[in-house]
Write a protein that holds these residues in place. Structure first.
Motif, PDB file in Angstrom:
ATOM      1  N   SER A 235      43.111  60.912  34.971  1.00 39.79           N
ATOM      2  CA  SER A 235      42.318  59.732  35.682  1.00 39.79           C
ATOM      3  C   SER A 235      40.968  60.815  34.916  1.00 39.79           C
ATOM      4  CB  SER A 235      42.508  60.183  36.567  1.00 39.79           C
ATOM      5  OG  SER A 235      42.194  61.291  37.166  1.00 39.79           O
ATOM      6  N   SER A 236      39.267  60.334  35.201  1.00 37.62           N
ATOM      7  CA  SER A 236      38.349  59.907  34.518  1.00 37.62           C
ATOM      8  C   SER A 236      38.004  61.792  35.395  1.00 37.62           C
ATOM      9  CB  SER A 236      37.427  59.231  34.372  1.00 37.62           C
ATOM     10  OG  SER A 236      38.148  57.874  34.076  1.00 37.62           O
ATOM     11  N   ALA A 237      37.344  62.409  34.113  1.00 39.46           N
ATOM     12  CA  ALA A 237      36.659  63.385  35.359  1.00 39.46           C
ATOM     13  C   ALA A 237      35.613  63.588  35.874  1.00 39.46           C
ATOM     14  CB  ALA A 237      36.306  64.671  34.083  1.00 39.46           C
ATOM     15  N   PRO A 238      34.813  63.902  36.617  1.00 39.87           N
ATOM     16  CA  PRO A 238      33.506  63.017  37.753  1.00 39.87           C
ATOM     17  C   PRO A 238      32.501  63.976  35.996  1.00 39.87           C
ATOM     18  CG  PRO A 238      35.080  64.828  39.003  1.00 39.87           C
ATOM     19  CD  PRO A 238      35.713  64.292  37.752  1.00 39.87           C
ATOM     20  N   LYS A 239      32.312  64.794  35.867  1.00 38.94           N
ATOM     21  CA  LYS A 239      31.434  65.077  34.960  1.00 38.94           C
ATOM     22  C   LYS A 239      31.526  63.758  33.698  1.00 38.94           C
ATOM     23  CE  LYS A 239      29.339  68.660  32.226  1.00 38.94           C
ATOM     24  NZ  LYS A 239      29.788  70.221  31.690  1.00 38.94           N
ATOM     25  N   ASP A 240      32.493  63.430  32.998  1.00 38.96           N
ATOM     26  CA  ASP A 240      32.439  62.130  32.448  1.00 38.96           C
ATOM     27  C   ASP A 240      32.163  61.108  32.978  1.00 38.96           C
ATOM     28  OD1 ASP A 240      33.500  64.157  30.485  1.00 38.96           O
ATOM     29  OD2 ASP A 240      35.084  63.795  30.672  1.00 38.96           O
ATOM     30  N   ILE A 241      31.800  60.472  34.081  1.00 41.58           N
ATOM     31  CA  ILE A 241      31.960  58.789  34.188  1.00 41.58           C
ATOM     32  C   ILE A 241      30.981  59.267  35.166  1.00 41.58           C
ATOM     33  CG2 ILE A 241      33.810  58.217  34.061  1.00 41.58           C
ATOM     34  CD1 ILE A 241      34.665  59.434  36.941  1.00 41.58           C
ATOM     35  N   GLN A 242      29.510  59.817  35.530  1.00 43.09           N
ATOM     36  CA  GLN A 242      28.537  59.941  36.543  1.00 43.09           C
ATOM     37  C   GLN A 242      27.969  58.775  36.760  1.00 43.09           C
ATOM     38  OE1 GLN A 242      25.903  63.477  37.073  1.00 43.09           O
ATOM     39  NE2 GLN A 242      27.431  63.524  34.977  1.00 43.09           N
ATOM     40  N   GLY A 243      28.195  58.055  38.540  1.00 47.53           N
ATOM     41  CA  GLY A 243      27.353  56.802  38.441  1.00 47.53           C
ATOM     42  C   GLY A 243      28.124  55.997  39.068  1.00 47.53           C
ATOM     43  N   THR A 244      27.854  55.105  39.473  1.00 48.41           N
ATOM     44  CA  THR A 244      28.767  53.730  40.791  1.00 48.41           C
ATOM     45  C   THR A 244      29.313  52.281  39.505  1.00 48.41           C
ATOM     46  OG1 THR A 244      27.476  54.742  42.507  1.00 48.41           O
ATOM     47  CG2 THR A 244      28.633  52.650  42.839  1.00 48.41           C
ATOM     48  N   ARG A 245      30.283  53.146  40.129  1.00 49.50           N
ATOM     49  CA  ARG A 245      31.907  51.414  39.949  1.00 49.50           C
ATOM     50  C   ARG A 245      32.168  50.884  40.573  1.00 49.50           C
ATOM     51  NH1 ARG A 245      36.392  50.092  38.607  1.00 49.50           N
ATOM     52  NH2 ARG A 245      36.915  48.544  36.730  1.00 49.50           N
ATOM     53  N   VAL A 246      31.621  49.933  40.795  1.00 50.38           N
ATOM     54  CA  VAL A 246      32.325  48.629  42.021  1.00 50.38           C
ATOM     55  C   VAL A 246      33.372  47.105  40.733  1.00 50.38           C
ATOM     56  CG1 VAL A 246      31.737  46.310  43.234  1.00 50.38           C
ATOM     57  CG2 VAL A 246      30.191  49.028  43.002  1.00 50.38           C
ATOM     58  N   SER A 247      34.454  47.037  41.313  1.00 51.59           N
ATOM     59  CA  SER A 247      35.184  46.372  40.694  1.00 51.59           C
ATOM     60  C   SER A 247      35.598  45.023  41.538  1.00 51.59           C
ATOM     61  CB  SER A 247      36.842  46.893  40.006  1.00 51.59           C
ATOM     62  OG  SER A 247      37.458  45.979  38.323  1.00 51.59           O
ATOM     63  N   LEU A 248      35.144  43.747  41.199  1.00 56.43           N
ATOM     64  CA  LEU A 248      35.875  42.868  42.787  1.00 56.43           C
ATOM     65  C   LEU A 248      37.375  42.149  41.425  1.00 56.43           C
ATOM     66  CD1 LEU A 248      33.207  41.910  44.458  1.00 56.43           C
ATOM     67  CD2 LEU A 248      35.286  43.259  45.214  1.00 56.43           C
ATOM     68  N   THR A 249      38.700  41.758  41.695  1.00 58.11           N
ATOM     69  CA  THR A 249      39.143  41.118  41.003  1.00 58.11           C
ATOM     70  C   THR A 249      40.683  39.790  41.668  1.00 58.11           C
ATOM     71  OG1 THR A 249      40.012  42.774  39.566  1.00 58.11           O
ATOM     72  CG2 THR A 249      41.681  41.032  39.788  1.00 58.11           C
ATOM     73  N   GLY A 250      40.432  38.706  41.682  1.00 59.68           N
ATOM     74  CA  GLY A 250      41.035  37.096  42.012  1.00 59.68           C
ATOM     75  C   GLY A 250      41.778  36.704  41.286  1.00 59.68           C
ATOM     76  N   GLY A 251      42.559  36.064  42.171  1.00 61.10           N
ATOM     77  CA  GLY A 251      43.756  35.257  41.557  1.00 61.10           C
ATOM     78  C   GLY A 251      44.780  34.539  41.863  1.00 61.10           C
ATOM     79  N   GLN A 252      45.531  33.944  40.928  1.00 60.69           N
ATOM     80  CA  GLN A 252      46.170  33.498  42.099  1.00 60.69           C
ATOM     81  C   GLN A 252      47.254  34.071  42.866  1.00 60.69           C
ATOM     82  OE1 GLN A 252      48.113  31.246  37.628  1.00 60.69           O
ATOM     83  NE2 GLN A 252      48.873  29.771  38.821  1.00 60.69           N
ATOM     84  N   PHE A 253      47.971  33.195  43.420  1.00 56.50           N
ATOM     85  CA  PHE A 253      48.858  33.859  44.217  1.00 56.50           C
ATOM     86  C   PHE A 253      48.064  34.842  45.865  1.00 56.50           C
ATOM     87  CE2 PHE A 253      51.653  33.463  40.927  1.00 56.50           C
ATOM     88  CZ  PHE A 253      52.433  32.730  41.415  1.00 56.50           C
ATOM     89  N   ASN A 254      46.450  34.398  45.587  1.00 57.57           N
ATOM     90  CA  ASN A 254      45.692  35.164  46.579  1.00 57.57           C
ATOM     91  C   ASN A 254      45.712  36.426  46.305  1.00 57.57           C
ATOM     92  OD1 ASN A 254      45.555  32.520  48.364  1.00 57.57           O
ATOM     93  ND2 ASN A 254      47.594  33.291  49.369  1.00 57.57           N
ATOM     94  N   THR A 255      45.416  36.490  45.684  1.00 56.81           N
ATOM     95  CA  THR A 255      44.947  38.145  44.715  1.00 56.81           C
ATOM     96  C   THR A 255      43.908  38.150  45.267  1.00 56.81           C
ATOM     97  OG1 THR A 255      47.066  37.764  42.900  1.00 56.81           O
ATOM     98  CG2 THR A 255      45.143  39.513  42.669  1.00 56.81           C
ATOM     99  N   PHE A 256      44.067  39.581  45.790  1.00 53.30           N
ATOM    100  CA  PHE A 256      41.777  40.459  45.571  1.00 53.30           C
ATOM    101  C   PHE A 256      42.448  41.675  45.577  1.00 53.30           C
ATOM    102  CE2 PHE A 256      39.798  42.831  48.223  1.00 53.30           C
ATOM    103  CZ  PHE A 256      38.316  42.182  47.779  1.00 53.30           C
ATOM    104  N   ARG A 257      41.859  41.984  44.757  1.00 49.70           N
ATOM    105  CA  ARG A 257      41.678  43.543  44.400  1.00 49.70           C
ATOM    106  C   ARG A 257      40.138  43.888  44.357  1.00 49.70           C
ATOM    107  NH1 ARG A 257      44.398  43.507  40.758  1.00 49.70           N
ATOM    108  NH2 ARG A 257      46.393  44.359  41.533  1.00 49.70           N
ATOM    109  N   GLY A 258      39.673  44.747  45.216  1.00 44.86           N
ATOM    110  CA  GLY A 258      38.165  45.546  45.195  1.00 44.86           C
ATOM    111  C   GLY A 258      38.595  46.845  45.056  1.00 44.86           C
TER     112      GLY A 258
END
Length: 808
Positions: A235-258
């Protein structure tokens, strides 16, 4: 008192290491620029153990001890670059120029092949990586297993929405444990069965920095269960990825990922907070209770049954059970803190948690519903350029009993795993010799007597220790010839002491062209279930009338077969470890910077092959149930064959009660020779357009089989091919991949059948709306070719999803 002493010694070593480093470190100034000589602000410059970010003028400072290093320099939208430097007492500015475009193979480093960072072209093993842009695209579907299915030699089969079996080089299973998976050095598999639950990770695709796949045995460095290969996820080290990341996914079969992640820092302390939730409707899962309207998707499947289950109650309808557990869910959270002792030293403290359920897994007798499981962990690590120490704790705890679908049974588990691992590495003779020395200890506590469910093990509440010592030496015999030797000794209360050696010659006649010859020994330990399983294998069978008929006809005493003769899946306490000797030759080459080729051929000789639970083995392990009259036994076999041809061999006495039962059990049954070939190529047709293709071939011969009536097959297609095109330019990307698998026979437990040939088309598309905002989509099985990939698994359909990711 002993534990306090060890803790004090550890603290002393950390302080001493820090003091020594502070006295000998050299400042190495570095500047990262683009093709127009403009500084790149926020570029990442990494050594093996840490990284720094460039500031406003594109410059940064590394603190390194004298020696040779390979720096990895990367920046979003630019091709990563590897730079070799030699640190001396005085260092001038190191200027690195990055070009726009994709990261090329020659600029990739790997860790898993040698437990140290090295160029992929120099690794003494068959190793592949998921490229950074491939990881970014995988965010649109979020499936780690799907991300690696197109790598040559990797066998990924799917039997449900999130039920994957990932294997390499043959002999897959419905519960595969022949490949070691590591997530930041932790093994996330279930201690009870060594099964990887791919939807239960305490992180998400967007936080994964790298995935490496080492194909072939890894026991010489990693020990038990690194039998067919190692998948190393970081996984990513905190020092390498400073900031905020938001991801939203939707799809078939009522897929939701946040998912949401935030990373930042205060002085030398950096932190990362990560959380997410996902849900998918498994509408393709249906009842297999044929007595109440259920349907078997294809012949040979185990029938679901209703009835009372311990800790659950009476289930009167499989349809109602599935409808109440239709959605597969996972929620997770983690917090990580890195304290930088120096630029090449770091202490990490991390904790996390996941809770998932609604999953239908295929096992050796049918399906099992995993409806509510929690998996917390804690990790503490110290990392530097020469010393790495990590301690962690994992738990798997079932909140409610797991429901066996094909028998009136349930199960539960609470398992705790405590691990400490320490590794030192250094170089001698002007870097002509590199040495790695390490040790690990693991303690496991496994209990299945919980929640009123039927205990899965007998005896239960087991405690075992696993210890290992390992070392590896890389010696540069000539400028173009390197010898790699490694060995590991594993001792345990669970199996006999194992010695796993490895030897390799790596020949590089010209730059970026490497030939490899490798000899490996690896071993696979039995699972707790292999040794001590005590669980129903199906619904009871009425055999009373057969017993009455035969005993009265022959004037002999009946066997005591009843109207409810039980079916049991029992362990075999005499099982030993399975071993393999592997002989490999390989080639990696980069031609004109645009053409990367890999060729790997291998021969594996497997001994003490651990079978899945089989009916024909029961009389060898447990007392067979037979009449004293041979004529009566012949009649018994004829009558039982009318019901099931395996029943006669399965009829044996329960070890605790002596009562008759239909038993399946595993055993060491054979010697197998396996042959394989893996080909892969990456060709950059032009800037931004990549063509990829790979092919895997597998064949085998059975030299010895103590159960001739039972087939030994690799549960793997003899021919697998992947072909793909990927285009990227000006923030737009589009790709198409074709995956082909030739049909093959599948034998596992009560399942024996054929998986028909299938060809699938997968598509992906993405566009960076702004530098911070990206939209993407993935369609698996775009032509909706209905198929199954594992005998016993669900028929798979098209799966499409879309993602929106914001980085600020």
């Amino acid at each position: 008192m002993k534990h306090v002493f060890h803790l004090l010694m550890t603290v002393f070593m950390l302080i001493a290491s820090y003091e020594i480093h502070a006295q000998t470190a050299v400042q190495v100034p570095i500047k990262v620029i683009d093709e127009n000589n403009s500084p790149l602000i926020g570029a990442t410059v990494r050594t093996q153990s840490y990284g720094v970010k460039t500031k406003e003028n594109g410059e940064g400072i590394l603190q390194l001890q004298p020696g040779k290093y390979t720096l990895s320099v990367s920046y979003v939208g630019y091709a990563a670059k590897l730079v070799d430097i030699t640190v001396q007492s005085q260092m001038s500015m190191q200027v690195v120029r990055l070009s726009t475009g994709e990261t090329r193979t020659q600029d990739i480093t790997v860790f898993g092949a040698s437990r140290r960072q090295q160029k992929i072209t120099e690794a003494p093993a068959a190793v592949s990586v998921v490229m950074p842009n491939e990881l970014a695209r995988a965010t649109s579907h979020g499936q780690v297993a799907k991300t690696i299915e197109s790598i040559q030699g990797v066998d990924v089969v799917q039997s449900g929405m999130n039920d994957f079996n990932v294997n390499m080089r043959g002999f897959n299973n419905s519960i595969n444990r022949r490949v070691l998976v590591l997530l930041d050095g932790r093994d996330p598999s279930t201690p009870l069965l060594n099964l990887v639950e791919w939807n239960s990770f305490q992180t998400n695709m967007g936080d994964i920095a790298s995935i490496e796949v080492v194909r072939g045995p890894g026991s010489a460095l990693y020990g038990s269960n690194a039998y067919n290969g190692v998948i190393n996820i970081t996984s990513s080290a905190p020092k390498d990825i400073q900031g905020t990341r938001v991801s939203l996914t939707g799809g078939q079969f009522n897929t939701f990922r946040g998912d949401i992640r935030h990373a930042g820092g205060f002085g030398s302390l950096y932190y990362k907070l990560n959380a997410g939730y996902s849900t998918q409707s498994q509408s393709w899962v249906n009842s297999r209770d044929t007595t109440k309207g259920g349907v078997l998707e294809y012949p040979g499947l185990a029938r679901d049954v209703t009835g009372n289950r311990a800790g659950v109650g009476n289930i009167t309808s499989i349809d109602s059970l599935i409808n109440a557990n239709r959605n597969a869910t996972n929620m997770f959270g983690s917090a990580r803190f890195d304290y930088e002792l120096g630029n090449d030293e770091r202490v990490t403290a991390e904790m996390g948690f996941s809770r998932y359920g609604g999953e239908y897994f295929v096992n050796q007798t049918g399906r099992i519903l995993i409806n509510d499981v929690e998996k917390p962990y804690m990790r503490l690590a110290y990392n530097s350029s020469s010393l790495n120490v990590q301690a962690h704790w994992n738990r798997r705890n079932t909140i409610t009993p797991q429901i066996v679908m094909n028998a009136a049974a349930s199960s539960a588990e609470r398992s705790d795993v405590y691990v400490i691992d320490a590794q030192w590495n250094g170089s001698f003779m002007n870097d002509a010799m590199k040495l790695i020395v390490g040790a690990s200890h693991e303690y496991q506590a496994v209990n299945t007597s919980l929640l009123g469910a039927l205990p899965l093990l007998n005896p239960d509440a087991l405690h075992n220790n696993f210890s290992g010592l390992y070392a590896q030496a890389e010696i540069e015999i000539l400028n173009s010839l390197k010898f790699v030797g490694a060995a590991r000794v594993d001792r345990s209360t669970f199996f006999d002491t194992q010695f796993s050696p490895k030897a390799a010659l790596v020949f590089s006649p010209i730059q970026d062209h490497t030939f490899r010859l490798t000899l490996n020994r690896s071993f696979l330990r039995p699972s707790y279930a292999d040794l001590y399983r005590y669980s129903p294998a199906g619904a009871p069978v009425n055999l009373a009338s057969i017993d009455t008929l035969i005993s009265s006809r022959n004037g002999i005493a009946p066997l005591g077969l009843s109207r409810t003769t039980p079916q049991w899946n029992l362990g075999n306490s005499n099982i030993q470890v399975e071993t393999a000797m592997s002989y490999e030759i390989g080639y990696k080459g980069i031609i004109n910077e645009d053409f990367f080729v890999t060729v790997d051929a291998y021969v594996n000789r497997r001994k003490n092959f651990i079978s899945v639970p089989l009916g024909g083995l029961a009389p060898d392990v447990y007392s067979p149930v037979r009449y004293d009259n041979q004529k009566a036994n012949d009649e018994l076999k004829a009558e039982l064959d009318k019901i099931n041809r395996q029943f006669y061999d399965r009829l044996a006495r329960m070890p605790q009660t002596g009562s008759p039962a239909l038993i399946i059990t595993p055993k060491n049954i054979g010697v197998i020779n396996e042959y394989g070939l893996e080909l892969g190529l990456n060709y950059y047709i032009m800037k931004g357009l990549l063509f990829q293709a790979n092919y895997a071939y597998l064949d085998f011969t059975v030299e010895e089989n103590t159960l001739q009536a039972q087939k030994i097959v690799p549960n793997t297609s003899p021919h697998r091919v992947n072909v793909g095109l990927q285009y990227e330019k000006n923030g737009f990307e589009f790709g198409a991949q074709v995956r082909g698998v030739k049909g093959f026979t599948w034998v596992a437990g009560l399942f024996e059948g054929y998986v028909p040939e299938y060809w699938l088309l997968n598509l992906n598309i993405g566009y960076s709306l702004t530098p911070e905002l990206k939209a993407s989509a993935t369609i698996f099985n775009a032509l909706d070719r209905r198929h199954y990939q594992i005998f016993g698994g669900t028929i798979l359909q098209r799966m499409a999803s879309m993602n929106l990711t914001l980085n600020i």
